[in-house]
Design a protein around this motif. Sequence first.
Motif, mmCIF file in Angstrom:
data_model
loop_
_atom_site.group_PDB
_atom_site.id
_atom_site.type_symbol
_atom_site.label_atom_id
_atom_site.label_comp_id
_atom_site.label_asym_id
_atom_site.label_seq_id
_atom_site.Cartn_x
_atom_site.Cartn_y
_atom_site.Cartn_z
ATOM 1 N N THR A 178 -1.509 7.734 -1.177
ATOM 2 C CA THR A 178 -1.673 8.650 -2.316
ATOM 3 C C THR A 178 -1.163 10.040 -1.982
ATOM 4 N N LEU B 217 0.830 -1.202 0.000
ATOM 5 C CA LEU B 217 0.000 0.000 0.000
ATOM 6 C C LEU B 217 0.870 1.261 0.000
ATOM 7 N N ILE B 218 0.844 1.995 -1.108
ATOM 8 C CA ILE B 218 1.582 3.249 -1.193
ATOM 9 C C ILE B 218 0.581 4.380 -1.010
ATOM 10 N N SER C 267 1.293 12.718 -1.247
ATOM 11 C CA SER C 267 2.718 12.622 -1.541
ATOM 12 C C SER C 267 3.579 12.884 -0.300
ATOM 13 N N ALA D 159 8.805 4.307 -0.328
ATOM 14 C CA ALA D 159 7.530 4.612 -0.971
ATOM 15 C C ALA D 159 6.440 4.889 0.058
#
Lengths: 305, 320, 678
Positions: free
Chosen positions: B61, B58-59, B63, B82
């Motif tokens: 969203t 799970l990256i 930033s 990440a």
Amino acid sequence: MLSFIIRRLLIIIPMALLVVTLTWGLIRIAPGNFYSGEKKLPAAVEANIRKKYGLDQPWYTQYGMMMSNIVRGDFGDSLKYQGQSVNEIIKRHLPYSATIGILAYLLALAIGLTAGTIAALKQNSAFDYSSMSLAMLGLSLPNFVLGPLLVLIFAFGLYWFPPARWGGVSSIVLPVITLSAIYAAYIARLTRAGMLEVMRSDYIRTARAKGLDEMTVLLRHALRGGIIPVVSFTGPALAALLAGTVVVEKVFALPGLGDIFIKSVLNRDEPLILGIVAFLSILIMLFNLAVDIAYGFLDPRIRYE
Amino acid sequence: MAENLEIVKGTSLWSDAWKRLKRNRLALAGLIFITFMVVAVVIGPAILAWATGYTYDLIPTESELARSLPPSLMHPMGTDDAGRDLFARVLQGGRISLMVGIISTFVSLIVGVSYGAIAGFLGGRIDNLMMRIVDIIYAIPYILIVIVLLSVFGGPSTPAWIKWLSANIGGAGNQALSQIFLLFFALGLVSWLTMARVVRGQILSLKNQEFVLAARATGVSTFGIIFRHLVPNALGPVIVYATLTVPSVMLTEAFLSFLGLGVQAPYASWGSLADAGIKNLAIFPWQLIFPGVTMALTLFSLNFLGDGIRDALDPQTRKF
Amino acid sequence: MAKTRPKPLRSALIAVIFASLLTGCMSSAKSKYFGRTSPPAENVLRYVSGSEPETLDPQLPDGQPEARIFMALYEGLVEYGPKDQQPIPSIAKSWEISSKVDEFIFHLRDNAKWSDGKPITAQDFVYSLRRGFAPETISRTAGLGYAIKYSSEFNGEKVFVKKNGRFLTAADIDGTPAKDVPAFGPDTEFNRTLRGPDRITLEGDEKKRSKELESDAKLKAAVEGGEFVPVKAEDIGVEAIDDRTLRISLRQSAPYFLGLLAHQFFRLVPRQAIEAHGKEWTRPANIVTCGAFRIKEYRPYDKLVVERDPNYWDAANVHLDRIEFYPVEELSTIMNLYKAGSVDAFLNHTVPTSWIDEVRQYKDEYLNFPEAATAYYSMNMTKAPFSDSKVRRAFMLGLDRQALSDFRKITKPLFGKVPSGIYPEYDKAVEKVGEELRKERGVTPETWAKRNDFDAEAARKLLTDAGFPVVKSDSGYSCPNFPTDRISITFNTNENNRSVAEFIQSQWKQNLGITVPLKTMEFKTYLPYFKSLQYEGFAQFLWSGDYMDPYTFLSLQYGKDNEGGAGFYDAKYDKMLNDANAELDPDKRYEMLARAEFYLMDQLPFVPLTINATNWLKKPYVKGMYPNPGTLIPWKFVYIERDQAKWDKDVENIFKTPDPQMEKQLSDLTATQKAAAK
């Protein structure tokens, strides 16, 4: 014994050729070829390449030509490094890998045998636990972790050694230490196990009963039998070390054979792969022969007919 | 390791050994830790995902979250470059690393020990032939074998049984996992070679001892001599070497992954996590420390357990 | 810590480790420069050039590491300009271009010499080009020069057809009479044949030729009874008019051709050494070079040392005494060498992503500029569902490329085929054409501006329209009937590719509810898998421009068998490009190219991802070295500045900061061409 050695030596060359043949087959099955690159080649250029290297011939012709050259000791030119012969590349880079590999193995032997023997003699002591834990640490610290760690401490913290590249004695200290760690750990653990086994055997008890002092028992009798596992391990390990160890060469940017070998496979550089494979297989068989001879010296009960 | 014990529990030698093992506190601690790790990597990721929503892939969203954050209550081990939860990745990586270790050790124990023992005991021409085969496999470039394996069996032409395995063990028909199974296979293929040499060396030195002669005189079959008399006596180095196999195949796996021949992204293994971690050591130390410590603790436990088993199985310990 | 000493050995060791780690971190945080920064004692540049060069023969390899070394050792007609990579005079002091941009005349300087002292003449260029195209040379880059007349035919071993004592031409087939083209420059016999109608060429191989003839009855009839004459080296469009004048004739107009001539393929190779030593001519003992530097010492895989060549025609303006090229690949190792002060600069895209935040603080050293290099995901249009342009568009809209760029830290989002910010004139053309198209289609400026931006809502709608309904579930979205078991994002293994793929996978999973599996492959396995369209779904495609013209990107989808790897072929697109290249007015040509780009973006055979950044470091005392779009550095401009006051500062403005020494050198060099142009 002599006839045994001669027989084993004689078989080395055909065995190496067999390895070369199998490897050649694998290269041909593997996808991709040496000339493919990021940018597409014009069809004409590709056809020219295939013609020049005889790739437009049937496979048995190609195999025959390759083998007849190899039997004469000529592996041809590298496909990637054009104008350089395989023999020349091996000859040029072997000294680098060999220097580092042999030094690392000697260091590993010195540390491993001492630590392993003492740990076995003082089984379950503090020394045993701490040295074996250290050995396990050496094993669980992969060399791609240990190398950069040493660089961080000794090149950037203390400024004792350069961080990378070949050049003088100081530049090989860190690579040698990095490389030896895992082997020292192996040897220590194998020595300890071997020694424990031997120390309980009947002949050691006999030796002790004869009234020999502990040191003589240890060095003359126990160690000889106890390091048999280490000796078994040494054959392949030393061959692998001589042919280079790619991780250490990459981390320290050294011009050794290991990185060249891996790259030759990734580049599908057939002559270079076959050359190094032939060299490596001869090394392995020579070392394993040496190991088998060493068994005979270490343990008089081992006989070869 | 634990499974091995259960398979052969029946004989008295093994139940004796089990009793002795239970008395060795370090070995027992090792066993408990390893069992704990196995359970953790098997059910841990699911529990974590249920409790927090974090998974190994799970990256975020946002930033500002998609970067390496230090350990916190949310992320006990911090996050990777990440912004993925490192705890989830260590658990997931453990699955692959432990599996690699167990499978290779198993192959090396079964194939390597019997191969080496048979070669050593029979000796002569058979020994010579068998050992030359080992030399040949050892000399063929390993990564070439893996490249060919992956191209022949990977991709669109993956054999059905590999697909079945990955679908049933890895979850919903995942392509990435089929490469992992090929990797296990490839690692197993070579992990037994040095073991065979080590065992053969031991057998060569044992086979002329009195107890073998005695066994032979009493009419024990060749098979019986090898597996009932010789192998148990060579078990010390065998078990030590087996515990050494685990870290070395984990490293081989990390190296293959580095070349693109190992674990598929976004999966990780302890080796590949450590590789990523060392590069960022000066900036994000947690990226190395947590996977590294987990791996080291597991290997330590394995080592103590291995020593414990060795001591417990030692047929001569009883004499003391 | 020093006062109490319990358990000396162990605590000392721990102290040493901690102290060194601390100092290691502290020193890097406080100092103005990254690691040790002091100019080397001699005028030497130590440069990491990437992988070991394949060979020192400039016509063979196609890699960047070699390109940089060749720029020190060899020269051609023109050289890359230090700042913008535009061609500047080199061995040619000036040139003339025909009005149709299909003939070039180069005037060579009379003081250019080889490293062995022999003068360089136009015949050397003729030899070099003929050798480059010769089939037995097997140059990988020969394709770049195919614009030269009959070069591809020579390279591909084709044949002319001779009938009744003369060569058959296109006029003999379709009957169009040959036009009378006036000579550009001296009218020679050779030039007349080149200027004349195009000769017919056929396959050299008999089997292929008969197949070719079978498929074309008219051609077969015309050829009947003719004699096949192989295309020879002497036939290609390169001519030495005299010792100092060279003429190159192209098959058609190619406005980008001059910029291409600085490429390593067009650099001079020494006839004297090649004929004397054969394939061993590149060994240090045999090699003859013509660049600003010559070989001093070569230890493969360790270092290549070049020194200033006293025979070089411009030796007085070469500032470095030596350059040491180190072949190092491991990124952390390169960083370590730089930090330790063992190297002064290194090749592009080398700073690992996780280091960037730290390295960025060193404003006098870190070079981060857009590159003529782009990343795409090609989509295999030959396999459903990606044959549907709605699906392709959905995946583009469903990816937040701005977020991707932020995540990668240094890249910029890519919204078209050609990277913006590299070709300023082309960017203007794109804007102009875009405005026209907007009006044609009657879209509001706001909608138009956002047409390719991230829009998850629109993406989900497009997918639903295409027959893959995206439904909202409690944990996000899901698209249950999308065939994720067949498709994947395929890429060749390296850290950057992996992290991009992981990010994109995660984005599509969250925005579209589709988890596209990742598939990583070792490079040589990947290439055929990608190029022969075995992949389904997405495959990574990186491209760096070969020359300073947008055509190097647009041509990726040109022709049936194109580089793009998506199975895309569109005759209309090809025609648009052909027409544009036939246009002689540069502004108009750019507008036509821009129109083609808009057309391509409507078809969308790829998801545009990012524009790459140069991303490298140089010590502030290294001057005259610029992060141009290809990081191609003309070494003779580089010098070591010992006066700390004059060191480079705030390299973000390096292109704007004047450097009188460099500028004078450059204007002196270009003066010859400027004078000639008047």
